[in-house]
Enzyme design. Structure first.
Site, PDB file in Angstrom:
ATOM      1  N   LYS A 170       0.800  -1.227   0.000  1.00  0.00           N
ATOM      2  CA  LYS A 170       0.000   0.000   0.000  1.00  0.00           C
ATOM      3  C   LYS A 170       0.832   1.276   0.000  1.00  0.00           C
ATOM      4  O   LYS A 170       0.295   2.354  -0.252  1.00  0.00           O
ATOM      5  CB  LYS A 170      -0.947   0.012   1.199  1.00  0.00           C
ATOM      6  CG  LYS A 170      -1.970  -1.099   1.173  1.00  0.00           C
ATOM      7  CD  LYS A 170      -2.929  -0.965   0.015  1.00  0.00           C
ATOM      8  CE  LYS A 170      -4.077  -1.949   0.156  1.00  0.00           C
ATOM      9  NZ  LYS A 170      -5.026  -1.842  -0.952  1.00  0.00           N
ATOM     10  N   SER A 172      -3.315 -12.508   3.563  1.00  0.00           N
ATOM     11  CA  SER A 172      -3.764 -12.228   2.198  1.00  0.00           C
ATOM     12  C   SER A 172      -2.782 -12.829   1.199  1.00  0.00           C
ATOM     13  O   SER A 172      -3.175 -13.311   0.134  1.00  0.00           O
ATOM     14  CB  SER A 172      -3.925 -10.722   1.967  1.00  0.00           C
ATOM     15  OG  SER A 172      -2.753 -10.049   2.329  1.00  0.00           O
TER      16      SER A 172
END
Lengths: 321, 104
Positions: free
Chosen positions: A49, A263
């Site tokens: 991110k 994830s």
């Protein structure tokens, strides 16, 4: 390159490593099928991110939407908030994060350490309450700037301009790209770039399938598809349950030494599925996938130890991706 | 053998509270018709009036999104596992909050 003017300049340029032990074995004489992991945990705050956060802030600065001293408001379940908090700190902005209360405590601690303010939306009671909270915040603070990662084209553009070219440079023989589907920014940006450059490339999404609590809408029309999502970029889309994500996350560390968040395990699960299909079809495959972040922020869930069933219970109702 | 269908909380009012129901059909379209015959009204929640899959409904066959397998024409076989989920992607509450902020 290993020397940078500041931490912000050290974003991206992450290593791509082969997974010789997790890659499927092919029959004698058959073309190779190889798995490659792009280690996005090597970014400044430890997650993929950092790329969109930095990119969205820079774009907002360039267009004059964001001015020194402004307040940034962002709904985030964690990693984007942490990335924005770091960027905001270094570039002189105040950050307010709206996040569900069922995220891991490490994320909250990190955000606070970076000086971000957090407004929690309730985990239980459906999304209505969260929607109400969000609307109220926006109404009270019309001057706050929301970069809105789910709909900001800069999120996908960050990957189009950095992640995609890096992958192609490091793995010109790439046949599959596999990443997680959340805001959809990684897949849209990287996917578009690779589709332009590589004939026949497969863009594969791994979507986390959480516990029931997360899907507790009052009616279907409360559903949400991120504005960035364009299904034509994808070739396939897999739903990966908690148990499979945990199993693969453990294999990553046990077999290849990569300590990743859940994830990434979900993404590996989808990557293995396409890799095994390639073996069956006798096709050559270089499957590159993303390690979104390291496992550090999820240790408190307890899901790295015990049986898979225990891990599944530990993650029930949590947003593990 | 039949096709096992996982029903999300939000649609269980149509299945008498059942989390898993059984159905049959050679395609997803056929399966939905079969389910609607047993659980009246379910079809209307999954499909739009025009007959396409509802934008906020995701259907997975053996964990793969049917929209990439032919959508309503996706072929099914006995023993397949079908999962229906509302589209919330990663983190319903965060997304809902985000969408609300934008709509104002």
């Amino acid at each position: 390159m290993a020397r940078y003017e500041s931490l912000l300049d050290a974003c991206g340029g992450t290593p791509l490593v082969g997974l010789p032990r997790l890659s499927p074995t092919v029959p004698e004489g058959a073309p190779p099928v190889r798995l490659w992991a792009k280690l996005e945990d090597r970014n400044p705050t430890g997650s993929i991110k950092d790329r969109p956060a930095l990119f969205m802030v820079r774009e907002a600065e360039e267009t004059g939407r964001l001015r020194p001293g402004d307040t940034i408001l962002e709904p985030t379940s964690g990693n984007t908030g942490i990335s924005l908090a770091m960027v905001a700190k270094l570039r002189g902005y105040r950050l307010v994060c709206v996040m569900p209360e069922n995220v891991s405590s490490e994320r909250v601690q990190l955000l606070r350490m970076y000086g971000a303010e957090i407004i929690f939306s309730p985990a239980a009671g459906g999304s209505n309450q969260a929607v109400a909270t969000a609307k109220q915040i926006a109404a009270e603070h019309p001057d706050w700037v929301m970069l809105f990662q789910y709909g900001n084209p800069g999120n996908a553009r960050a990957h189009y301009e950095t992640t995609g070219p890096e992958l192609l440079h490091d793995l010109p023989t790439i046949t599959h790209f596999v990443a997680g589907l959340g805001t959809t920014g990684t897949l849209m940006g990287t996917g578009r770039y690779l589709r332009e450059k590589v004939d026949g490339i497969q863009i594969v999404a791994a979507e986390p399938r959480y516990g029931e609590l997360v899907y507790g809408l009052r009616n279907i029309d409360e559903g949400y598809v991120p504005e960035l999502y364009d299904a034509t970029v994808l070739s396939r889309r897999f739903s990966v349950g908690t148990r499979d994500a945990v199993l693969r996350t453990r294999q990553l560390v046990e077999v290849e030494g990569i300590f990743a968040g859940f994830s990434s395990g979900a993404i590996l699960h989808a990557a293995l599925a396409v890799a095994h299909e390639a073996v069956k079809a006798g096709q050559r495959a270089d499957v590159a996938f993303v390690i979104c972040d390291g496992g550090w922020k999820y240790l408190s869930t307890g899901a790295y130890g015990g049986t898979l069933a225990e891990a599944e219970d530990a993650l029930e109702g949590q947003l593990w991706a | 053998m039949a096709i096992e269908v996982r029903v999300p909380t939000i649609l269980r009012s149509y299945t008498g509270g059942s989390k898993v129901v059984e159905g049959s059909g050679a395609t997803l379209s056929g399966l939905i018709d079969d389910l609607d015959a047993k659980h009246s009204g379910l079809k209307g929640r999954l499909l739009t009036p025009e007959g396409g899959l509802h934008r906020f409904v995701n259907v997975y066959v053996n964990d793969e999104d049917v929209r990439f397998l032919g959508a309503l024409d996706a072929p099914l076989s006995d023993g397949d596992s079908v999962t229906i989920l509302p589209a919330v992607a990663g983190g319903a509450l965060g997304f809902a909050a985000a969408a609300a902020l934008l709509r104002k």
